[in-house]
Structure formats: structure tokens, C-alpha cells
Design an enzyme around this catalytic site. Structure first.
Site, short mmCIF file in Angstrom:
data_model
loop_
_atom_site.label_atom_id
_atom_site.label_comp_id
_atom_site.label_asym_id
_atom_site.label_seq_id
_atom_site.Cartn_x
_atom_site.Cartn_y
_atom_site.Cartn_z
N CYS A 60 0.84 -1.20 0.00
CA CYS A 60 0.00 0.00 0.00
C CYS A 60 0.88 1.25 0.00
O CYS A 60 2.09 1.18 0.09
CB CYS A 60 -0.89 0.00 1.23
N ALA A 63 3.26 1.52 2.81
CA ALA A 63 4.44 0.67 2.61
C ALA A 63 5.47 1.38 1.74
O ALA A 63 6.67 1.35 2.02
CB ALA A 63 4.03 -0.66 1.98
N ARG A 94 12.82 -5.24 5.88
CA ARG A 94 13.30 -4.92 4.53
C ARG A 94 14.82 -5.04 4.43
O ARG A 94 15.38 -5.01 3.36
CB ARG A 94 12.84 -3.51 4.13
N HIS A 193 5.57 5.89 -2.95
CA HIS A 193 6.87 6.44 -3.36
C HIS A 193 6.69 7.90 -3.78
O HIS A 193 7.44 8.77 -3.39
CB HIS A 193 7.45 5.68 -4.55
FE1 CFM Z 1 12.89 0.04 -6.03
FE2 CFM Z 1 12.33 -2.34 -6.21
FE3 CFM Z 1 10.99 -0.71 -4.58
FE4 CFM Z 1 13.57 -1.36 -4.07
FE5 CFM Z 1 12.63 -3.29 -2.41
FE6 CFM Z 1 11.41 -4.22 -4.62
FE7 CFM Z 1 10.05 -2.64 -2.96
MO1 CFM Z 1 10.69 -5.06 -2.22
S1 CFM Z 1 14.30 -1.65 -6.03
S2 CFM Z 1 12.54 0.51 -3.91
S3 CFM Z 1 14.53 -2.17 -2.29
S4 CFM Z 1 10.99 -0.80 -6.71
S5 CFM Z 1 12.73 -5.20 -3.26
S6 CFM Z 1 11.90 -4.35 -6.81
S7 CFM Z 1 9.37 -4.37 -3.99
S8 CFM Z 1 10.97 -3.06 -1.08
S9 CFM Z 1 9.13 -0.75 -3.35
#
Ligand code: CFM
Length: 484
Positions: A60, A63, A94, A193
Site C-alpha cells: 500500500c 508501505a 526490509r 513512493h
Molecule cells: Fe525500487 Fe524495487 Fe521498490 Fe527497491 Fe525493495 Fe522491490 Fe520494494 Mo521489495 S528496487 S525501492 S529495495 S521498486 S525489493 S523491486 S518491492 S521493497 S518498493
């Protein structure tokens, strides 16, 4: 008795989807494609709402904002504002490593929550939030800033975390960043993000100046969260090239690195998905160019080093060649050791927003082939970057459901699966070698020259484990005589 690999076909996808009602089948079909020669209709729908009732792995907005972007900033305290569960379940899994003294300049391993109860929902949580901010400063006087990470109920009851943050920021003389990352916003962690990028832009970036002048080789490392030490491995290469890594966003990073990142020459972006927003902003507002790069596996590392060096003068270019010359023989030794054991092995991946394409080169360096891949929350620009990297007769699946992935694996029978903790034990129980490609399974780093030998070793460990020979019950093996 190795299972026989079968390449993906459109018929296979159709067969798997036929279990769904017509409407769901039609919707899901747009998110899955088998890449065929020429790749005419080779695209998938992405970044849209999961069909209700289907079980997928997405997270979400909270997260994406708390767990991904803000969480690794070590000298801030991040308050999971709302009921206790969100904070509890996003606590410490994480593997974004951080150096420093616990409780002094590193709060990453801690969890702070306002632990909303019924009273807070009925009467509002603003007073409680004020009190928590005071307690944070009292208990941890060296803290450099606070973020307020909203959980769903905070948005639903209309609390005003912005004004509380403003008020308390003055009272405590501390940056306090309200982040409107209620989990119900958007359709995945991806919006989290974006919201976090915007919060950094509005409350932190440019708010502080480093006294030292900006040097010609000053760069920021953007979108490396130091999973298992990844950022440390990446910094090592960049510094050996002669660059000065001023800021890391946000692996093992500090609030100062967020505030002063307008003072560099170039932004180097690893995770495009989670941080492209702020890079575009810095380009438009401060004229700082950004470039994507990939430090997974020696082939991509070499290409990336040269591309980065090309942005600088001959001093850097010469050092870059020296770095490549120093590490290539070591990487060749790793390839010589593992490639004969891994050559030809087929891999299926399913990860978040970057790694499903970024790790392909590392597997190829080991002679392995990625025959299926997909993202939880990627957008069109990510898939545009992915399609050219995939071979013919490979399957690409967006926001894949637990059922679909299991059935694709059942039919294709890859040698190795790389995905997350939600998938791991399902596939291991099905007898498939598996590596976690979010957390690196308690291992890492996988980035850069320090990471590749570990990556290669870990893939070999997964594939070559004697466990797989024991996965079948003895009485189900043909070699065992039936006893009656
Ligand atoms: Fe970028 Fe990723 Fe992500 Fe990531 Fe991650 Fe991820 Fe994630 Mo899990 S590189 S920041 S450190 S998009 S592994 S493939 S899913 S936490 S939001």
C-alpha cells in the site's frame, strides 16, 4: 529427475486464465503477454487496480512511503501514525542496513507508533501526536527530525497532521514532515513512493546548504536503499572512480542528505520506479541532470561505469577504466567457478518495480536465462524498458495473482524462482529452488562488484541444495518397491 522446462505460449496463458469468470479473465489477459518474435503486440497493461477477489502481492501507499523511502533515513524518527499493526508489520524486515549508534544517530531498527485505539478514532489523534513528538525529543534528544507516516484511519477521520507538524516543529525546533501516505491512496505502494518524494521536495530538499563548495565530481546515489549492504557496495565503485558520493537516497542516509541534495553535479539513479519523481524535479528546479544505471552483474556494471564516466572528464574516465580492469578478473573467476554449474538454468522472477528487469544481466552473466518476469507495481515506462531485455517465448506478467504464478510455474517448470516471502514457501513446498529477491534472503549485498560473487554463490546454493532430491516422499518415488 529434473523437471522438464517448457517455454511459455499464449495458449498456456489462456488455459490458466480460463479458471476465471469471463470478466476477470478479460481484465487479467491485458496484464499478461508472451513475447513472440518481432514483438508486435508485446506490451502489458500496468499500474491499474487489482481485480477485487484476486490474491496479489501488492503493498500500500504507507508501505511505499514509510517502508521504502523514509524508513531508511537513520537519524530521523518515523512515527507510524495510526493503529499498531502497520508499524508492527513494517518493522525490520526490509533489511535496509544502517551504521551508527542505536538511539543516538541511528533509529532504523526501532519502531515508533501512536498505537491508535477506539478513543483516538472517535476524538481524533492530533493531541496524541503532539505528545508523541514531545516524547520523541525528550527520549532521544539527538534525533535530527521526525516524519509522521499516516495510516488509513488518520485520513478517514480527517486529522490535521500538517498543522500539528508545523506547530511541533516550531516548539521542538526540529524538522517534522507530515506524509499523507494513508494506505488506501492509489492502487499499490507506487503512489506511496510518489507521495514520499513530494514530501521530501516540499519539506526537506534545499532547506539546508553545505558550507563546502560543490565539487566537480559531487554526485548523489538515488534509489539505493542499502538492502543487505547494496549501497555500500555501490558507493565503493563510485568512489574508486573518483566521484564523491555526497548523498544516498535513502539507504543508510541522513536527513542532511535529503536537505542538501540540490548541491551536486549529477544524480545517479538505480531504482527508477521509486525515485524518478524527485530526480525530474531536481533537473527542472536545480538543473541537476540524472541518469539511470544498473550495478547488477559485471556486464551491466561495466556498461554503467563507462556511461557514468562519460559524463565527466578524462581523470574520471581513466580511473573508471582502472576500476574495470581491477575487478574484471575477479568477476571472471566467479563466472568460471559458477557458470558451468548454472549454465542453461531457467529462472522465473516476480518482484516489485525495478529488480524484475535489473537483475536479468546478472543471471545472464552466469549463463542463466530469465524466462518469465513481472512487477507488482511497475508503470508503462518500466515495461517499456523490460520488453527488449526478454527473449522470445518468455512470459511477462503484471500484478500476477498467486494462482496465476503457481500455474505458470506448474506448466513451465523453471529451475529457479526469485520472488518474495509471500511466494517463497509456496514454491519451496512445490519442490522449486527459490531465492528472495527483495530481502536477498538474509544475504547480500547483490549490487556492484562486492555483490556479484555473493549473488552467484547464493543462486548456486539454492539450485544445488541436496534438499531437492529429498522433496518427494520415499513411497512416491518410482525406485521404491511398493510394499503391501
Ligand atoms: Fe525500487 Fe524495487 Fe521498490 Fe527497491 Fe525493495 Fe522491490 Fe520494494 Mo521489495 S528496487 S525501492 S529495495 S521498486 S525489493 S523491486 S518491492 S521493497 S518498493
Amino acid at each position: 529427475e529434473t523437471p522438464k522446462y517448457t517455454p511459455a505460449t499464449p495458449e498456456m496463458v489462456d488455459e490458466v486464465l480460463s479458471a476465471y469468470p469471463d470478466r476477470a479473465k478479460k481484465m487479467r489477459a491485458k496484464h499478461i503477454t508472451v513475447k513472440t518474435e518481432g514483438c508486435a503486440s508485446c506490451s502489458v497493461k500496468s499500474n491499474s487496480k487489482t481485480v477485487p477477489g484476486l490474491m496479489t502481492a501488492r503493498g500500500c501507499a504507507y508501505a511505499g512511503a514509510k517502508g521504502v523511502v523514509f524508513g531508511p533515513v537513520k537519524d530521523m524518527i518515523h512515527i507510524s501514525h495510526g493503529p499498531v499493526g502497520c508499524g508492527y508489520y513494517s518493522w525490520g524486515n526490509r533489511r535496509n542496513l544502517a551504521e551508527g549508534e542505536l538511539g543516538v544517530n541511528n533509529f532504523v531498527p526501532f519502531q515508533f507508533t501512536s498505537d491508535f485505539s477506539e478513543n483516538d478514532i472517535v476524538y481524533g489523534g492530533d493531541k496524541k501526536l503532539e505528545q508523541i513528538c514531545r516524547e520523541v525529543k525528550e527520549l532521544f534528544p539527538t534525533v535530527k527530525g521526525i516524519s509522521v507516516m499516516s495510516e488509513c484511519p488518520v485520513g478517514l477521520i480527517g486529522d490535521d497532521i500538517e498543522s500539528v507538524s508545523k506547530k511541533m516543529s516550531k516548539e521542538l525546533d526540529l524538522p517534522i514532515v507530515p506524509v499523507r501516505c494513508e494506505g488506501f491512496r492509489g492502487i499499490s505502494q507506487s503512489l506511496g513512493h510518489h507521495i514520499a518524494n513530494d514530501a521530501v521536495r516540499d519539506h526537506l530538499l534545499g532547506k539546508k546548504e553545505r558550507e563546502e563548495e560543490v565539487g566537480p565530481y559531487d554526485v548523489s546515489l538515488i534509489g539505493d536503499y542499502n538492502i543487505g549492504g547494496d549501497a555500500w557496495a555501490s558507493i565503493k565503485i563510485l568512489e574508486e572512480m573518483g566521484l564523491r558520493v555526497r548523498n544516498v537516497w535513502t539507504g543508510d542516509s541522513t536527513i542532511e542528505m535529503l536537505q542538501t541534495a540540490h548541491q551536486v553535479k549529477l544524480n545517479l539513479i538505480h531504482c527508477y520506479r521509486s525515485m524518478n519523481y524527485i530526480c525530474k524535479h531536481m533537473e527542472e528546479t536545480y538543473g541537476i541532470p540524472h541518469m539511470e544505471f544498473n550495478f547488477f552483474g559485471p556486464t551491466k556494471i561495466k556498461q554503467s561505469i563507462r556511461a557514468i564516466a562519460a559524463r565527466f572528464d578524462e581523470t574520471i574516465q581513466e580511473k573508471a577504466e582502472a576500476v574495470i580492469a581491477k575487478y574484471e578478473p575477479m568477476m571472471q573467476a566467479v563466472i568460471d567457478k559458477y557458470r558451468p554449474r548454472l549454465e542453461g538454468k531457467k529462472v522465473m522472477l516476480y518482484v516489485g518495480g525495478l529488480r524484475p528487469r535489473h537483475v536479468i544481466g546478472a543471471y545472464e552473466d552466469l549463463g542463466m536465462e530469465v524466462v518469465g518476469t513481472g512487477y507488482e507495481f511497475a508503470h508503462k515506462d518500466d515495461y517499456d524498458r523490460t520488453m527488449p531485455m526478454m527473449g522470445d517465448n518468455t512470459v511477462i506478467y503484471d500484478d500476477v495473482t498467486a494462482y496465476e504464478l503457481e500455474e505458470f510455474v506448474n506448466r513451465m517448470k523453471p529451475d529457479l524462482i526469485g520472488s518474495g516471502v509471500k511466494e517463497k514457501y509456496v514454491f519451496e513446498k512445490m519442490g522449486y529452488p527459490f531465492r528472495q529477491m527483495h530481502s536477498w534472503d538474509y544475504s547480500g549485498p547483490y549490487h556492484a562488484y562486492d555483490g556479484f560473487p555473493i549473488f552467484a554463490r547464493d543462486m548456486d546454493i539454492a539450485l544445488s541444495s541436496p534438499t531437492w532430491g529429498l522433496a518427494k516422499a520415499p513411497w512416491k518415488k518410482e525406485t521404491v518397491k511398493e510394499v503391501r
